[in-house]
Design a protein around this motif. Structure first.
Motif, PDB file in Angstrom:
ATOM      1  N   LYS A  73      10.478  -3.012 -14.472  1.00  0.00           N
ATOM      2  CA  LYS A  73      10.493  -2.108 -13.333  1.00  0.00           C
ATOM      3  C   LYS A  73       9.616  -2.629 -12.194  1.00  0.00           C
ATOM      4  N   GLN A  74       8.533  -3.325 -12.562  1.00  0.00           N
ATOM      5  CA  GLN A  74       7.672  -3.896 -11.531  1.00  0.00           C
ATOM      6  C   GLN A  74       8.385  -5.005 -10.770  1.00  0.00           C
ATOM      7  N   VAL A  75       9.146  -5.828 -11.485  1.00  0.00           N
ATOM      8  CA  VAL A  75       9.889  -6.885 -10.817  1.00  0.00           C
ATOM      9  C   VAL A  75      10.984  -6.276  -9.934  1.00  0.00           C
ATOM     10  N   LEU A  76      11.652  -5.229 -10.415  1.00  0.00           N
ATOM     11  CA  LEU A  76      12.636  -4.540  -9.594  1.00  0.00           C
ATOM     12  C   LEU A  76      11.989  -3.991  -8.323  1.00  0.00           C
ATOM     13  N   ALA A  77      10.770  -3.452  -8.445  1.00  0.00           N
ATOM     14  CA  ALA A  77      10.065  -2.932  -7.277  1.00  0.00           C
ATOM     15  C   ALA A  77       9.858  -4.022  -6.242  1.00  0.00           C
ATOM     16  N   LYS A  78       9.555  -5.236  -6.713  1.00  0.00           N
ATOM     17  CA  LYS A  78       9.392  -6.342  -5.776  1.00  0.00           C
ATOM     18  C   LYS A  78      10.686  -6.653  -5.044  1.00  0.00           C
ATOM     19  N   LEU A  79      11.822  -6.526  -5.715  1.00  0.00           N
ATOM     20  CA  LEU A  79      13.103  -6.770  -5.044  1.00  0.00           C
ATOM     21  C   LEU A  79      13.315  -5.781  -3.906  1.00  0.00           C
ATOM     22  N   TYR A  80      13.036  -4.509  -4.156  1.00  0.00           N
ATOM     23  CA  TYR A  80      13.126  -3.530  -3.072  1.00  0.00           C
ATOM     24  C   TYR A  80      12.114  -3.842  -1.976  1.00  0.00           C
ATOM     25  N   ALA A  81      10.937  -4.325  -2.383  1.00  0.00           N
ATOM     26  CA  ALA A  81       9.875  -4.613  -1.424  1.00  0.00           C
ATOM     27  C   ALA A  81      10.242  -5.728  -0.464  1.00  0.00           C
ATOM     28  N   VAL A  82      11.173  -6.591  -0.845  1.00  0.00           N
ATOM     29  CA  VAL A  82      11.595  -7.662   0.056  1.00  0.00           C
ATOM     30  C   VAL A  82      12.078  -7.089   1.380  1.00  0.00           C
ATOM     31  N   LEU A  83      12.677  -5.910   1.363  1.00  0.00           N
ATOM     32  CA  LEU A  83      13.159  -5.271   2.583  1.00  0.00           C
ATOM     33  C   LEU A  83      12.020  -4.733   3.435  1.00  0.00           C
ATOM     34  N   ALA A  84      10.890  -4.431   2.812  1.00  0.00           N
ATOM     35  CA  ALA A  84       9.839  -3.669   3.475  1.00  0.00           C
ATOM     36  C   ALA A  84       8.628  -4.492   3.886  1.00  0.00           C
ATOM     37  N   VAL A  85       8.133  -5.327   3.003  1.00  0.00           N
ATOM     38  CA  VAL A  85       6.886  -6.046   3.280  1.00  0.00           C
ATOM     39  C   VAL A  85       7.170  -7.524   3.458  1.00  0.00           C
ATOM     40  N   SER A  86       6.165  -8.256   3.960  1.00  0.00           N
ATOM     41  CA  SER A  86       6.403  -9.636   4.355  1.00  0.00           C
ATOM     42  C   SER A  86       5.867 -10.661   3.379  1.00  0.00           C
ATOM     43  N   GLY A  87       5.080 -10.232   2.385  1.00  0.00           N
ATOM     44  CA  GLY A  87       4.517 -11.196   1.468  1.00  0.00           C
ATOM     45  C   GLY A  87       3.912 -10.556   0.245  1.00  0.00           C
TER      46      GLY A  87
END
Length: 531
Positions: free
Chosen positions: A48-62
Motif C-alpha cells: 500500500k505504501q508503494v501504491l501511495a507513491k504511485l499516486y504521489a507522482v501526480l502531486a509531489v515532485s520528489g
C-alpha cells in the motif's frame, strides 16, 4: 488508510523509485535500490505504501518535499511537478490563461512557437513516462504468480490485486495524457524485460486500442463507485477516462466513437454515487475533499504533501496586484497567472442574471492585455482556487505556503457535459432531452435556479458551457482541439501565436513534439510532423 497525504517521507517509497533523466532509452530500467524488490514485496504491508507513491507522482515532485531528491532531472524541481506541467500545457496554450513569467521557454506556450528543445514540454513528457515506469514495476511485482511465490494469500492477496488494478489505471491515465499531448510515443508495459533498451514507438491509433482494452480489463477489478478510500481510482474513474478517450477518438484515430462516450458517461451518472455540489465555489476550497461531485482528485495536504508545484503553484501564481493573499489562505502571491477577455466574455448573460462561476478579480486589473510578461494587472485575475475552507478557516500549513486544496481531476459536471456533447455529435444510447437536462442541471447551480436554463443545445453552446464550468481545470487545450478552435484562424484570443490580436498557427501544433534528447537516444522514434 492509504497514506496519500503523507508522501514526503523517505524509506520504502524512496527506495522503490529512482530519479528519471530526460533520456528515455532506459525507459523501463530497474532502479538502483538500497533495498531490493525481493525484500520490499515480501512484506504485504509495503504494497500500500508503494501504491501511495504511485499516486504521489501526480502531486509531489520528489522523495523529500517541498524540494530535494527530485523524481526527474533537467529542470527546476518546483517546475517539474506532474500537475504543474499538465496544467500549464493544457491552460497556458489557450484562451483561459497567460503567465507573466519569462522563465526559460515558458512564453513559448502562449506564443505557440514551442520546439522539441522546450524544457517544459520535456518535463511533461518525462513525468508521463516516470509514471509509466513506476507503475510497470509495481504491476510486474504483483502478479498472481509473484504473490503465490511469496506466500501472500487471503486478504493480503485480494488487496494486492486491487492495488494492481489501480496501478494499471494510473499507467492508463499517463498514457492517456501521452496520446492526447504527444500522439505517437515510446511504449513499454510490465511484459517488457527490465533493463536498458530502446522502446518501440506506438502509433496513436494503436495506443488508443491499448488504452481501451486496458481500461475495460480493470473495470471489474476496481472498487464500485465511492466505495473505496477518497483519492483512489474506482470504477467511475475508469468509466470517466473511457468516456474521455471515446469523446476524443475522432482526433486520436480519425474514427468517431461517440456512442461509447455516451455509454461510459451514462455508467458514471447512473451509478448514483455522485451529486453536483450545491455551491460551485466549494469545489475549489481547502475542504473540497468532502464533495460528492469529485470523482477523482489529486490529493494535497499543506503539512504532508509539500511541493512548489501542484496546488501550491495554482493558488499562489494566481494572486497578485491588489489581491489580498490572506483571502486565499496563503502568505503571498506570485503574481503570475491571469486570464484573457475571451474567458471573461463567456459570462455576460442577456437576462442580467449572475453566473456564480464568474470568479474574477477586477480591481486594478484591465480586461485588455497589451503585454503578457511582467504585467499581472493586464488581464482579469481568477479567484477560483483557495486554501480556505467553506467555513472560512485557513489550511493546515500555519506558514501559509502549501494548500490543503485538492485538484478535481474528474468530476460529475464534466461527465454531464461529455454526455451532452457525445449525444449532439451523434452518439446513440442517449437522447437530446436528457442531454439538455444535464446541461441545465449544471447551469441551475450556476444561476441558483432555472433562470439560466437553455431551451436547446448546439455544439457551440456546449463548448461555451465547458469554458464557463471547467476553466482552469486542465481541459481547455483538449476541448479546443476537438472543436477545431485551437490552431485555426476562425477562433483567436489575445496573444495567441504571439501577436496581440491573436493569429492562427500551424495545424501540427495540436500535438507537442517529442523531446530532442529522446530522439537522439532512441533511434526507434520518429518526430511528430512539422517539428
Amino acid at each position: 488508510m492509504l497514506t496519500l497525504r503523507n508522501l514526503t517521507k523517505t524509506g520504502v517509497l524512496a527506495a522503490m523509485l529512482a530519479t528519471a533523466s530526460s533520456c528515455m532509452q532506459d525507459l523501463d530500467r530497474q532502479p538502483f535500490y538500497d533495498v531490493t524488490s525481493v525484500s520490499v514485496y515480501q512484506d504485504p504491508a509495503n504494497y500500500k505504501q508503494v501504491l501511495a507513491k504511485l499516486y504521489a507522482v501526480l502531486a509531489v515532485s520528489g522523495q523529500q518535499g517541498p524540494a530535494g531528491k527530485p523524481d526527474i532531472s533537467g529542470i527546476d524541481e518546483g517546475f517539474s511537478n506532474y500537475l504543474r506541467q499538465y496544467w500549464m500545457a493544457q491552460e497556458l496554450t489557450t484562451d483561459e490563461a497567460v503567465i507573466g513569467w519569462n522563465d526559460g521557454s515558458l512564453p513559448d506556450y502562449h506564443n505557440m512557437n514551442w520546439s522539441s528543445g522546450n524544457e517544459f514540454i520535456t518535463a511533461m513528457y518525462n513525468r508521463i513516462f516516470y509514471m509509466v515506469t513506476a507503475s510497470n514495476e509495481f504491476i510486474r511485482e504483483t502478479t498472481d504468480a509473484k504473490l503465490a511465490e511469496r506466500s501472500i494469500t487471503g486478504d493480503n492477496a485480494t488487496n494486492a490485486r486491487v492495488y494492481r488494478a489501480e496501478a494499471r489505471f494510473l499507467r492508463a491515465l499517463a498514457y492517456y495524457h501521452a496520446i492526447d499531448m504527444f500522439g505517437s510515443v515510446p511504449f513499454v508495459t510490465e511484459a517488457d524485460a527490465v533493463g536498458s533498451f530502446t522502446p518501440r514507438q506506438i502509433s496513436r491509433a494503436e495506443l488508443f486500442t491499448y488504452l481501451e482494452t486496458e481500461l475495460k480489463a480493470i473495470e471489474t477489478e476496481l472498487p464500485a463507485p465511492r466505495t473505496g478510500e477518497y483519492g483512489r481510482a474506482d470504477q467511475a474513474a475508469a468509466w470517466t477516462l473511457l468516456s474521455k478517450l471515446y469523446l476524443n477518438a475522432q482526433v486520436y484515430t480519425g474514427t468517431p466513437r461517440y456512442t461509447e462516450a455516451v455509454t461510459y458517461a451514462d455508467k458514471v451518472i447512473k451509478s448514483n454515487a455522485y451529486a453536483l455540489e450545491a455551491d460551485y465555489p466549494k469545489l475549489f476550497l481547502a475542504d473540497n475533499n468532502t464533495s460528492r461531485e469529485i470523482i477523482l482528485p489529486i490529493n494535497f495536504d499543506g503539512t504532508r504533501t509539500k511541493t512548489y508545484g501542484g496546488m501550491t503553484f495554482i493558488v499562489h501564481a494566481a494572486v497578485g496586484g491588489k489581491m489580498s493573499p490572506s483571502d486565499f489562505g496563503i502568505n503571498g502571491g506570485w503574481a503570475g497567472v491571469r486570464t484573457t477577455k475571451n474567458l471573461v466574455n463567456l459570462f455576460p448573460d442577456p437576462s442580467g442574471k449572475t453566473d456564480r462561476r464568474a470568479l474574477f478579480f477586477t480591481d486594478g486589473q484591465s480586461l485588455e492585455i497589451n503585454e503578457v510578461l511582467n504585467k499581472f494587472e493586464e488581464g482579469y485575475a481568477i479567484t477560483k482556487f483557495k486554501n480556505v475552507t467553506s467555513t472560512g478557516a485557513v489550511g493546515s500549513d500555519t506558514e501559509g505556503n502549501f494548500p490543503d486544496t485538492d485538484f478535481p481531476l474528474f468530476r460529475l459536471a464534466d461527465v454531464y457535459l461529455m454526455y451532452a456533447e457525445a449525444v449532439l455529435r451523434g452518439g446513440t444510447g442517449g437522447d437530446q432531452t436528457t442531454a439538455l437536462n444535464y446541461v441545465n442541471l449544471v447551469r441551475q447551480r450556476a444561476y441558483k435556479g432555472t433562470s439560466g436554463n437553455l431551451a436547446s443545445l448546439n455544439l457551440d453552446a456546449i463548448l461555451a458551457e465547458r469554458g464557463r464550468e471547467l476553466y482552469w481545470e486542465g481541459h481547455r487545450r483538449t476541448d479546443l482541439i476537438r472543436f477545431g478552435r485551437f490552431t485555426e484562424t476562425s477562433y483567436l484570443w489575445p496573444f495567441k501565436g504571439g501577436t496581440k490580436a491573436g493569429r492562427g498557427v500551424e495545424a501540427f501544433r495540436t500535438v507537442f513534439p517529442l523531446p530532442a534528447a529522446d530522439l537522439i537516444a532512441n533511434p526507434n522514434l520518429k518526430q511528430n510532423q512539422g517539428y
